[in-house]
Design a protein around this motif. Structure first.
Motif, PDB file in Angstrom:
ATOM      1  N   LEU A 300     -41.369 -15.494 -15.350  1.00 47.39           N
ATOM      2  CA  LEU A 300     -40.355 -14.936 -14.466  1.00 47.39           C
ATOM      3  C   LEU A 300     -40.063 -15.946 -13.362  1.00 47.39           C
ATOM      4  CD1 LEU A 300     -38.513 -12.637 -13.486  1.00 47.39           C
ATOM      5  CD2 LEU A 300     -40.476 -11.750 -12.193  1.00 47.39           C
ATOM      6  N   VAL A 301     -38.799 -16.354 -13.275  1.00 45.95           N
ATOM      7  CA  VAL A 301     -38.348 -17.273 -12.228  1.00 45.95           C
ATOM      8  C   VAL A 301     -37.597 -16.434 -11.198  1.00 45.95           C
ATOM      9  CG1 VAL A 301     -36.980 -19.328 -11.695  1.00 45.95           C
ATOM     10  CG2 VAL A 301     -38.198 -19.150 -13.890  1.00 45.95           C
ATOM     11  N   ASN A 302     -38.309 -16.000 -10.190  1.00 49.60           N
ATOM     12  CA  ASN A 302     -37.714 -15.143  -9.167  1.00 49.60           C
ATOM     13  C   ASN A 302     -37.552 -15.961  -7.888  1.00 49.60           C
ATOM     14  OD1 ASN A 302     -36.829 -13.165  -7.471  1.00 49.60           O
ATOM     15  ND2 ASN A 302     -38.592 -11.822  -7.708  1.00 49.60           N
ATOM     16  N   THR A 303     -36.434 -16.649  -7.785  1.00 51.90           N
ATOM     17  CA  THR A 303     -36.168 -17.499  -6.616  1.00 51.90           C
ATOM     18  C   THR A 303     -34.881 -17.061  -5.933  1.00 51.90           C
ATOM     19  OG1 THR A 303     -34.998 -19.178  -7.922  1.00 51.90           O
ATOM     20  CG2 THR A 303     -37.379 -19.424  -7.699  1.00 51.90           C
ATOM     21  N   ILE A 304     -34.676 -15.751  -5.876  1.00 52.73           N
ATOM     22  CA  ILE A 304     -33.481 -15.216  -5.216  1.00 52.73           C
ATOM     23  C   ILE A 304     -33.578 -15.470  -3.708  1.00 52.73           C
ATOM     24  CG2 ILE A 304     -32.214 -13.105  -4.653  1.00 52.73           C
ATOM     25  CD1 ILE A 304     -33.123 -12.008  -7.380  1.00 52.73           C
ATOM     26  N   ARG A 305     -32.527 -16.063  -3.190  1.00 52.61           N
ATOM     27  CA  ARG A 305     -32.490 -16.349  -1.757  1.00 52.61           C
ATOM     28  C   ARG A 305     -31.841 -15.204  -0.995  1.00 52.61           C
ATOM     29  NH1 ARG A 305     -29.954 -21.907  -0.704  1.00 52.61           N
ATOM     30  NH2 ARG A 305     -32.115 -22.624  -0.821  1.00 52.61           N
ATOM     31  N   ARG A 306     -30.821 -14.605  -1.577  1.00 53.99           N
ATOM     32  CA  ARG A 306     -30.079 -13.545  -0.891  1.00 53.99           C
ATOM     33  C   ARG A 306     -29.325 -12.728  -1.923  1.00 53.99           C
ATOM     34  NH1 ARG A 306     -25.796 -14.685   4.091  1.00 53.99           N
ATOM     35  NH2 ARG A 306     -26.078 -12.681   5.163  1.00 53.99           N
ATOM     36  N   GLU A 307     -29.201 -11.425  -1.675  1.00 51.02           N
ATOM     37  CA  GLU A 307     -28.477 -10.540  -2.591  1.00 51.02           C
ATOM     38  C   GLU A 307     -27.256  -9.947  -1.909  1.00 51.02           C
ATOM     39  OE1 GLU A 307     -30.910  -8.270  -5.771  1.00 51.02           O
ATOM     40  OE2 GLU A 307     -32.044  -8.095  -3.914  1.00 51.02           O
ATOM     41  N   TRP A 308     -26.242  -9.721  -2.735  1.00 48.87           N
ATOM     42  CA  TRP A 308     -24.989  -9.126  -2.274  1.00 48.87           C
ATOM     43  C   TRP A 308     -24.611  -7.995  -3.213  1.00 48.87           C
ATOM     44  CZ3 TRP A 308     -22.354 -11.597   1.917  1.00 48.87           C
ATOM     45  CH2 TRP A 308     -22.920 -12.814   2.308  1.00 48.87           C
ATOM     46  N   VAL A 309     -23.826  -7.061  -2.715  1.00 48.41           N
ATOM     47  CA  VAL A 309     -23.365  -5.952  -3.531  1.00 48.41           C
ATOM     48  C   VAL A 309     -21.967  -5.566  -3.061  1.00 48.41           C
ATOM     49  CG1 VAL A 309     -24.245  -4.091  -2.037  1.00 48.41           C
ATOM     50  CG2 VAL A 309     -24.128  -3.730  -4.506  1.00 48.41           C
ATOM     51  N   GLU A 322     -27.752 -15.135  -4.693  1.00 45.14           N
ATOM     52  CA  GLU A 322     -27.777 -16.577  -4.475  1.00 45.14           C
ATOM     53  C   GLU A 322     -29.138 -17.089  -4.920  1.00 45.14           C
ATOM     54  OE1 GLU A 322     -26.887 -17.556  -0.446  1.00 45.14           O
ATOM     55  OE2 GLU A 322     -25.104 -16.272  -0.365  1.00 45.14           O
ATOM     56  N   LEU A 323     -29.116 -18.101  -5.755  1.00 44.52           N
ATOM     57  CA  LEU A 323     -30.339 -18.666  -6.297  1.00 44.52           C
ATOM     58  C   LEU A 323     -30.781 -19.866  -5.465  1.00 44.52           C
ATOM     59  CD1 LEU A 323     -32.209 -18.406  -8.869  1.00 44.52           C
ATOM     60  CD2 LEU A 323     -30.804 -20.235  -9.853  1.00 44.52           C
ATOM     61  N   ASP A 324     -32.073 -19.954  -5.212  1.00 43.65           N
ATOM     62  CA  ASP A 324     -32.634 -21.166  -4.626  1.00 43.65           C
ATOM     63  C   ASP A 324     -32.826 -22.148  -5.783  1.00 43.65           C
ATOM     64  OD1 ASP A 324     -34.351 -23.172  -3.663  1.00 43.65           O
ATOM     65  OD2 ASP A 324     -35.228 -21.820  -2.176  1.00 43.65           O
ATOM     66  N   PHE A 325     -31.873 -23.072  -5.933  1.00 45.79           N
ATOM     67  CA  PHE A 325     -31.870 -23.959  -7.096  1.00 45.79           C
ATOM     68  C   PHE A 325     -33.106 -24.855  -7.124  1.00 45.79           C
ATOM     69  CE2 PHE A 325     -27.703 -22.378  -7.596  1.00 45.79           C
ATOM     70  CZ  PHE A 325     -27.259 -22.728  -8.871  1.00 45.79           C
ATOM     71  N   ALA A 326     -33.512 -25.362  -5.984  1.00 45.30           N
ATOM     72  CA  ALA A 326     -34.672 -26.257  -5.947  1.00 45.30           C
ATOM     73  C   ALA A 326     -35.930 -25.512  -6.375  1.00 45.30           C
ATOM     74  CB  ALA A 326     -34.837 -26.848  -4.552  1.00 45.30           C
ATOM     75  N   ALA A 330     -38.231 -26.122  -9.749  1.00 46.49           N
ATOM     76  CA  ALA A 330     -39.674 -26.352  -9.637  1.00 46.49           C
ATOM     77  C   ALA A 330     -40.445 -25.375 -10.519  1.00 46.49           C
ATOM     78  CB  ALA A 330     -40.111 -26.221  -8.186  1.00 46.49           C
ATOM     79  N   ALA A 331     -40.039 -24.111 -10.547  1.00 45.75           N
ATOM     80  CA  ALA A 331     -40.723 -23.114 -11.359  1.00 45.75           C
ATOM     81  C   ALA A 331     -40.565 -23.412 -12.848  1.00 45.75           C
ATOM     82  CB  ALA A 331     -40.198 -21.721 -11.030  1.00 45.75           C
ATOM     83  N   LEU A 332     -39.354 -23.795 -13.249  1.00 48.05           N
ATOM     84  CA  LEU A 332     -39.120 -24.121 -14.656  1.00 48.05           C
ATOM     85  C   LEU A 332     -39.863 -25.389 -15.065  1.00 48.05           C
ATOM     86  CD1 LEU A 332     -35.308 -23.260 -14.830  1.00 48.05           C
ATOM     87  CD2 LEU A 332     -37.148 -22.056 -16.031  1.00 48.05           C
ATOM     88  N   ALA A 333     -39.945 -26.347 -14.163  1.00 45.41           N
ATOM     89  CA  ALA A 333     -40.699 -27.573 -14.455  1.00 45.41           C
ATOM     90  C   ALA A 333     -42.180 -27.267 -14.601  1.00 45.41           C
ATOM     91  CB  ALA A 333     -40.461 -28.608 -13.354  1.00 45.41           C
ATOM     92  N   ALA A 334     -42.700 -26.427 -13.724  1.00 48.31           N
ATOM     93  CA  ALA A 334     -44.114 -26.065 -13.806  1.00 48.31           C
ATOM     94  C   ALA A 334     -44.430 -25.346 -15.112  1.00 48.31           C
ATOM     95  CB  ALA A 334     -44.491 -25.191 -12.614  1.00 48.31           C
ATOM     96  N   ALA A 339     -37.655 -31.045 -16.988  1.00 48.68           N
ATOM     97  CA  ALA A 339     -38.385 -32.197 -16.478  1.00 48.68           C
ATOM     98  C   ALA A 339     -38.849 -31.938 -15.053  1.00 48.68           C
ATOM     99  CB  ALA A 339     -37.497 -33.436 -16.530  1.00 48.68           C
ATOM    100  N   GLU A 340     -39.762 -32.775 -14.610  1.00 48.33           N
ATOM    101  CA  GLU A 340     -40.241 -32.644 -13.235  1.00 48.33           C
ATOM    102  C   GLU A 340     -39.073 -32.704 -12.265  1.00 48.33           C
ATOM    103  OE1 GLU A 340     -43.297 -31.941 -12.045  1.00 48.33           O
ATOM    104  OE2 GLU A 340     -43.753 -31.572 -14.150  1.00 48.33           O
ATOM    105  N   PRO A 341     -39.123 -31.935 -11.179  1.00 49.77           N
ATOM    106  CA  PRO A 341     -37.986 -31.852 -10.263  1.00 49.77           C
ATOM    107  C   PRO A 341     -37.510 -33.221  -9.780  1.00 49.77           C
ATOM    108  CG  PRO A 341     -39.624 -30.218  -9.702  1.00 49.77           C
ATOM    109  CD  PRO A 341     -40.237 -31.078 -10.761  1.00 49.77           C
ATOM    110  N   ALA A 342     -36.208 -33.429  -9.969  1.00 55.08           N
ATOM    111  CA  ALA A 342     -35.584 -34.662  -9.473  1.00 55.08           C
ATOM    112  C   ALA A 342     -34.396 -34.344  -8.594  1.00 55.08           C
ATOM    113  CB  ALA A 342     -35.163 -35.542 -10.642  1.00 55.08           C
ATOM    114  N   GLY A 343     -34.226 -33.056  -8.294  1.00 55.55           N
ATOM    115  CA  GLY A 343     -33.152 -32.660  -7.391  1.00 55.55           C
ATOM    116  C   GLY A 343     -31.886 -32.226  -8.094  1.00 55.55           C
ATOM    117  N   TRP A 344     -31.843 -30.948  -8.510  1.00 55.95           N
ATOM    118  CA  TRP A 344     -30.615 -30.415  -9.078  1.00 55.95           C
ATOM    119  C   TRP A 344     -29.553 -30.320  -7.991  1.00 55.95           C
ATOM    120  CZ3 TRP A 344     -32.394 -25.577 -12.337  1.00 55.95           C
ATOM    121  CH2 TRP A 344     -32.963 -26.013 -13.554  1.00 55.95           C
TER     122      TRP A 344
END
Length: 367
Positions: A300-309, A322-326, A330-334, A339-344
């Motif tokens: 589970l990649v739960n990196t929600i920064r903020r929700e709207w409705v 809104e997703l925290d892309f970084a 990092a979670a998907l790389a782990a 690949a290891e985080p290189a800055g999306w």
């Protein structure tokens, strides 16, 4: 267990994946199937025995309560339905609810001693557009169903097999062993794997007013650069969807109904990462479904920064996040998915503002 004991148990207890009425099949002669007369969350509809008693085993449960309750006997003559039929329960038009709440009795098909002429459903709601749609028919055909009868008026089948609810929402989302076995060995056997080893199941092309990640197209591009095919299931027929899900070794999916279909054909050798788009019990049900049916421990990649409705709404299914892309990278790389985080590349404030405006017909309010 006697019919009376089964009746009392089904009236009192929700279906359980390991014991009880969820694992039984009852055979009824000349019962009456009563469709719902009005729309509603909980509806009087279901099966009455030939003597007028209520067949509680035919009820649809969600979590700890039945969504269908005893109907009144119909007035006047009831049309006969010759032949042998399997009770399918409530036919939902919504894709996700159909997958989870209209398929939980198909497990009984292979074990019936004399076979059936088809599966008998009642509609979730009465209305003008009641006929099963393409995905209903395609799914049921892949499950070995030769004919579907949708009871829009009371009907009296000659013989009706009523299996217990072997799958659904709540504890029963794990499925009974009978139900899991059916989907593993009896569903979509004719569909061969076809597709890439890496697949991203995206919601970025869904229309306005649908729950999604804001700027999910940025995630599409990032994962495409990582070697994933960006797959929009609503653009493909059911066989194509299943072929892709069977073929992929690594699957990433934004949380949604498509992952329930993936769970029905998943195998332990596959890996799945679920990108959360809302805080909801529905996400947990998806994870449990995949774990139980596919033998996969999903990430589970739960990196929600903020929700709207949308203003004036509160339903979790309508939330946009809104997703925290970084953090997601990092979670998907782990987990070994990228690949290891290189800055999306991540959307800036202007891009997110445009996405909020385009996502809904009404202004979005932060949660």
């Amino acid at each position: 267990m006697s019919n009376q004991s089964t009746l009392r148990e089904a009236q009192r207890f929700p279906p359980h994946p390991e014991q009880g009425w969820s694992r039984r099949i009852e055979r009824l002669h000349n019962p009456v199937v009563v469709p719902p007369a009005t729309r509603g969350f909980i509806q009087p509809t279901g099966v009455l025995r030939a003597n007028g008693g209520y067949c509680a085993q035919a009820a649809l449960w969600r979590k700890s309560r039945p969504l269908t309750v005893r109907p009144e006997p119909p007035e006047g003559p009831v049309a006969p339905l010759p032949g042998r039929w399997l009770w399918g329960g409530v036919l939902w038009r919504h894709f996700g609810h159909f997958l989870v709440e209209s398929t939980g009795r198909l497990w009984a098909l292979p074990g019936l001693p004399e076979g059936v002429d088809g599966v008998l459903f009642v509609p979730k709601n009465p209305g003008s557009e009641l006929a099963p749609t393409g995905f209903h028919n395609d799914f049921l055909a892949l499950a070995g169903v030769s004919r579907v009868f949708l009871a829009t008026a009371p009907v009296r089948p000659e013989t009706l097999y009523v299996p217990g609810q072997g799958f659904g929402l709540g504890r029963i989302v794990d499925g009974t062993d009978h139900c899991r076995r059916f989907f593993r060995h009896g569903f979509a056997r004719s569909v061969a794997p076809d597709g890439p080893e890496r697949l991203f199941i995206s919601r970025s092309r869904l229309g306005r007013g649908r729950g999604k990640l804001l700027c999910e197209d940025w995630l599409d591009r990032a994962l495409q650069a990582e070697g994933y095919e960006v797959f929009h299931p609503q653009d493909h027929d059911l066989r194509t969807q299943i072929a892709r899900y069977k073929a992929a070794r690594q699957v990433i999916g934004t949380e949604g109904s498509a992952l329930h279909l993936f769970a029905m054909v998943a195998r332990p050798k596959q890996q799945l990462a679920v990108v959360a788009r809302r805080v909801s019990t529905a996400t947990g049900f998806i994870l449990r479904h995949v774990r139980s049916f596919g033998g996969i421990e999903p990430l589970l990649v739960n990196t929600i920064r903020r929700e709207w409705v949308p203003e004036g709404e509160s339903a979790a299914r309508l939330r946009m996040s809104e997703l925290d892309f970084a953090a997601a990278q990092a979670a998907l790389a782990a987990g070994g998915f990228v690949a290891e985080p290189a800055g999306w590349s991540a959307p800036n404030a202007d891009a997110l503002a445009r996405a909020r405006k385009e996502a809904s017909d009404t202004p979005l309010a932060p949660i």
